[in-house]
Design an enzyme around this catalytic site. Structure first.
Site, PDB file in Angstrom:
ATOM      1  N   ASP A  58      98.632  50.869  40.142  1.00 45.92           N
ATOM      2  CA  ASP A  58      96.865  51.547  40.090  1.00 45.92           C
ATOM      3  C   ASP A  58      97.283  52.219  38.333  1.00 45.92           C
ATOM      4  OD1 ASP A  58      94.369  52.318  40.259  1.00 45.92           O
ATOM      5  OD2 ASP A  58      94.811  54.112  41.119  1.00 45.92           O
TER       6      ASP A  58
ATOM      7  N   CYS B 195      90.419  52.671  37.880  1.00 46.77           N
ATOM      8  CA  CYS B 195      90.725  50.716  37.662  1.00 46.77           C
ATOM      9  C   CYS B 195      89.569  50.287  36.718  1.00 46.77           C
ATOM     10  CB  CYS B 195      89.903  51.281  39.538  1.00 46.77           C
ATOM     11  SG  CYS B 195      88.697  49.719  39.131  1.00 46.77           S
TER      12      CYS B 195
HETATM   13  N1  COA Z   1      94.881  35.828  43.961  1.00 47.23           N
HETATM   14  C1  COA Z   1      95.014  34.578  42.314  1.00 47.23           C
HETATM   15  N2  COA Z   1      93.781  33.950  42.366  1.00 47.23           N
HETATM   16  C2  COA Z   1      92.552  33.620  42.968  1.00 47.23           C
HETATM   17  C3  COA Z   1      93.018  35.276  44.022  1.00 47.23           C
HETATM   18  C4  COA Z   1      94.038  35.662  44.142  1.00 47.23           C
HETATM   19  N3  COA Z   1      94.100  36.422  45.902  1.00 47.23           N
HETATM   20  N4  COA Z   1      91.307  34.652  44.636  1.00 47.23           N
HETATM   21  C5  COA Z   1      90.671  34.187  43.468  1.00 47.23           C
HETATM   22  N5  COA Z   1      91.613  33.771  42.891  1.00 47.23           N
HETATM   23  C6  COA Z   1      90.842  32.983  41.724  1.00 47.23           C
HETATM   24  C7  COA Z   1      90.136  31.235  42.551  1.00 47.23           C
HETATM   25  O1  COA Z   1      91.576  30.759  41.946  1.00 47.23           O
HETATM   26  C8  COA Z   1      89.668  31.285  41.520  1.00 47.23           C
HETATM   27  O2  COA Z   1      90.521  30.915  40.014  1.00 47.23           O
HETATM   28  P1  COA Z   1      89.293  29.702  39.153  1.00 47.23           P
HETATM   29  O3  COA Z   1      88.379  30.011  38.661  1.00 47.23           O
HETATM   30  O4  COA Z   1      90.822  29.309  37.848  1.00 47.23           O
HETATM   31  O5  COA Z   1      89.500  28.801  39.611  1.00 47.23           O
HETATM   32  C9  COA Z   1      89.506  32.769  40.426  1.00 47.23           C
HETATM   33  O6  COA Z   1      89.889  33.515  41.231  1.00 47.23           O
HETATM   34  C10 COA Z   1      87.938  33.076  40.851  1.00 47.23           C
HETATM   35  O7  COA Z   1      88.338  33.466  42.489  1.00 47.23           O
HETATM   36  P2  COA Z   1      86.559  33.249  43.079  1.00 47.23           P
HETATM   37  O8  COA Z   1      87.000  32.761  45.013  1.00 47.23           O
HETATM   38  O9  COA Z   1      85.398  32.806  43.076  1.00 47.23           O
HETATM   39  O10 COA Z   1      86.683  34.746  43.262  1.00 47.23           O
HETATM   40  P3  COA Z   1      85.704  36.099  42.625  1.00 47.23           P
HETATM   41  O11 COA Z   1      86.064  35.493  41.256  1.00 47.23           O
HETATM   42  O12 COA Z   1      84.427  35.975  43.726  1.00 47.23           O
HETATM   43  O13 COA Z   1      86.932  36.907  42.146  1.00 47.23           O
HETATM   44  C11 COA Z   1      88.804  38.193  43.592  1.00 47.23           C
HETATM   45  C12 COA Z   1      87.141  37.506  43.916  1.00 47.23           C
HETATM   46  C13 COA Z   1      88.451  39.026  44.928  1.00 47.23           C
HETATM   47  C14 COA Z   1      89.741  37.183  43.715  1.00 47.23           C
HETATM   48  C15 COA Z   1      88.685  38.958  42.263  1.00 47.23           C
HETATM   49  O14 COA Z   1      87.541  40.057  42.078  1.00 47.23           O
HETATM   50  C16 COA Z   1      89.752  40.013  42.237  1.00 47.23           C
HETATM   51  O15 COA Z   1      90.779  39.595  42.101  1.00 47.23           O
HETATM   52  N6  COA Z   1      89.662  41.451  41.608  1.00 47.23           N
HETATM   53  C17 COA Z   1      90.677  42.458  41.551  1.00 47.23           C
HETATM   54  C18 COA Z   1      90.261  43.863  41.471  1.00 47.23           C
HETATM   55  C19 COA Z   1      91.251  44.402  41.919  1.00 47.23           C
HETATM   56  O16 COA Z   1      92.722  44.774  41.654  1.00 47.23           O
HETATM   57  N7  COA Z   1      90.676  45.744  40.978  1.00 47.23           N
HETATM   58  C20 COA Z   1      91.354  46.943  40.934  1.00 47.23           C
HETATM   59  C21 COA Z   1      92.021  46.936  42.168  1.00 47.23           C
HETATM   60  S1  COA Z   1      91.003  49.277  42.899  1.00 47.23           S
HETATM   61 ZN    ZN Z   2      93.147  55.053  42.124  1.00 45.81          ZN
END
Ligand code: COA
Ligand code: ZN
Length: 308
Positions: free
Chosen positions: A14, A239
């Site tokens: 975080d 975040c």
């Molecule tokens: N690790 C690595 N890459 C990932 C992944 C993971 N766990 N999950 C999805 N991806 C990649 C996909 O392969 C795709 O890649 P591409 O565009 O090169 O093909 C891309 O991310 C988008 O994936 P998609 O399934 O369409 O999801 P999204 O764009 O809606 O994203 C999350 C969803 C959850 C993956 C993304 O929003 C995320 O990682 N969020 C984390 C936010 C975070 O950590 N916030 C702080 C914590 S409070």
């Molecule tokens: Zn936090």
């Protein structure tokens, strides 16, 4: 026997996910090792999320390779979906945290899903993690307030927390992501959770110190019987999808408070101060916390301690 409290360190995850600077992997590994040296036994190390969403943690695999794991220390990693779980498994993780929130507005920005969709996504993740014998935590972010929709009622945070427990997390962590809560809200949320059937020993709190209320909120949590609190050495973090969120409660501030209150926690203040200074140097700004600036205090001499 003094009562004991778990300090769950979130600095490497975080803390660093919201810093503009990209820290070299070797420096992150050193930070994790300084934290373990300080006696921290739960260190949330990184996230297996999309590198596009959080470029700061794109080196998750390399980081875990660089950290020499210590016996007795848990290094949980954040996992948002099955893809993240597979990466975590390949990296040799044995503890994960899934993360959702109280509002669709927040989860939409943070993970591109509604709250309900996130719970659907976590089901196979948590089932597999359980099968593998991993430790499992579930975050309920924006437990008190959402940057997009405002106030959150405790019943809503508890509803999401209970659904995470049903999906098999061992601990729910209520997060004050944008640092808006005051102590009576912590008292009320804890009572609401316990009345709804969440065991006290499965509840943790994660306070951001955005408005200076984090330590007061910890005291309210302690008085309500909660025994696990998150913090970040040096007070880094936040975040990136929570506009206006400042750093986490600093581990050094939490340790100073718990020492003064007589709680056992196993963490050495001087060593946390060293870890906090190290990471502040890396991100290129002064340590954000009160105790980080003032040092600890030796009641035998009246002098500050641990200022390096
Ligand atoms: N690790 C690595 N890459 C990932 C992944 C993971 N766990 N999950 C999805 N991806 C990649 C996909 O392969 C795709 O890649 P591409 O565009 O090169 O093909 C891309 O991310 C988008 O994936 P998609 O399934 O369409 O999801 P999204 O764009 O809606 O994203 C999350 C969803 C959850 C993956 C993304 O929003 C995320 O990682 N969020 C984390 C936010 C975070 O950590 N916030 C702080 C914590 S409070
Ligand atoms: Zn936090």
């Amino acid at each position: 026997m003094p009562p004991s409290v778990r300090i769950y360190e979130v600095g490497p995850r975080d803390g660093l996910q919201n810093e503009a600077a990209i820290i070299p992997t070797a420096a992150k590994a050193r930070f994790v090792e300084l934290l373990a040296d300080a006696g921290l036994r739960e260190i949330e190390a990184t996230s297996f999320v999309s590198p596009r969403a959080i470029p700061q943690l794109a080196d998750a695999e390399d980081l875990l390779k660089a950290v020499q794991p210590r016996p007795g220390v848990r290094y949980p990693a954040l996992v948002p979906n099955v893809r993240g779980l597979e990466r975590a498994e390949a990296a040799g993780v044995d503890a994960i945290a899934v993360f959702t929130a109280t509002t669709d507005a927040f989860t939409g920005h943070n993970i591109g899903m509604t709250v309900d969709e996130s719970l659907v996504a976590f089901k196979p993740v948590l089932a597999r993690a359980k099968e593998l014998g991993w430790w499992r935590r579930g975050y309920v972010s924006t437990a008190f307030g959402c940057p997009y929709t405002g106030r959150v009622e405790p019943g809503r945070a508890v509803e999401v927390g209970l659904r995470l427990l049903e999906l098999g997390v061992e601990e729910i962590c209520f997060g004050d992501t944008i640092g808006v809560a005051v102590p009576p809200q912590v008292t009320e949320l804890t009572a609401t959770a316990v009345a709804a059937g969440a065991p006290l020993e499965r509840i943790a709190y994660h306070f951001h110190d955005t408005r200076g209320t984090a330590l007061a909120n910890v005291v309210a949590g302690l008085q309500a019987g909660v025994r696990c609190f998150d913090s970040s050495a040096g007070g880094t973090g936040g975040c990136p999808y929570a506009p206006g969120a400042a750093g986490n409660l600093a581990t050094e501030d939490l340790v100073y408070l718990l020492d003064g209150l007589g709680y056992e926690h196993g963490v050495r203040l001087e060593a946390v101060l060293e870890a906090g200074r190290f990471i502040a140097d890396q991100v290129g700004r002064p340590v954000a916390s009160k105790v980080g600036q003032a040092g600890g205090w030796d009641p035998a001499t009246g002098a500050p301690t641990g200022r390096g």
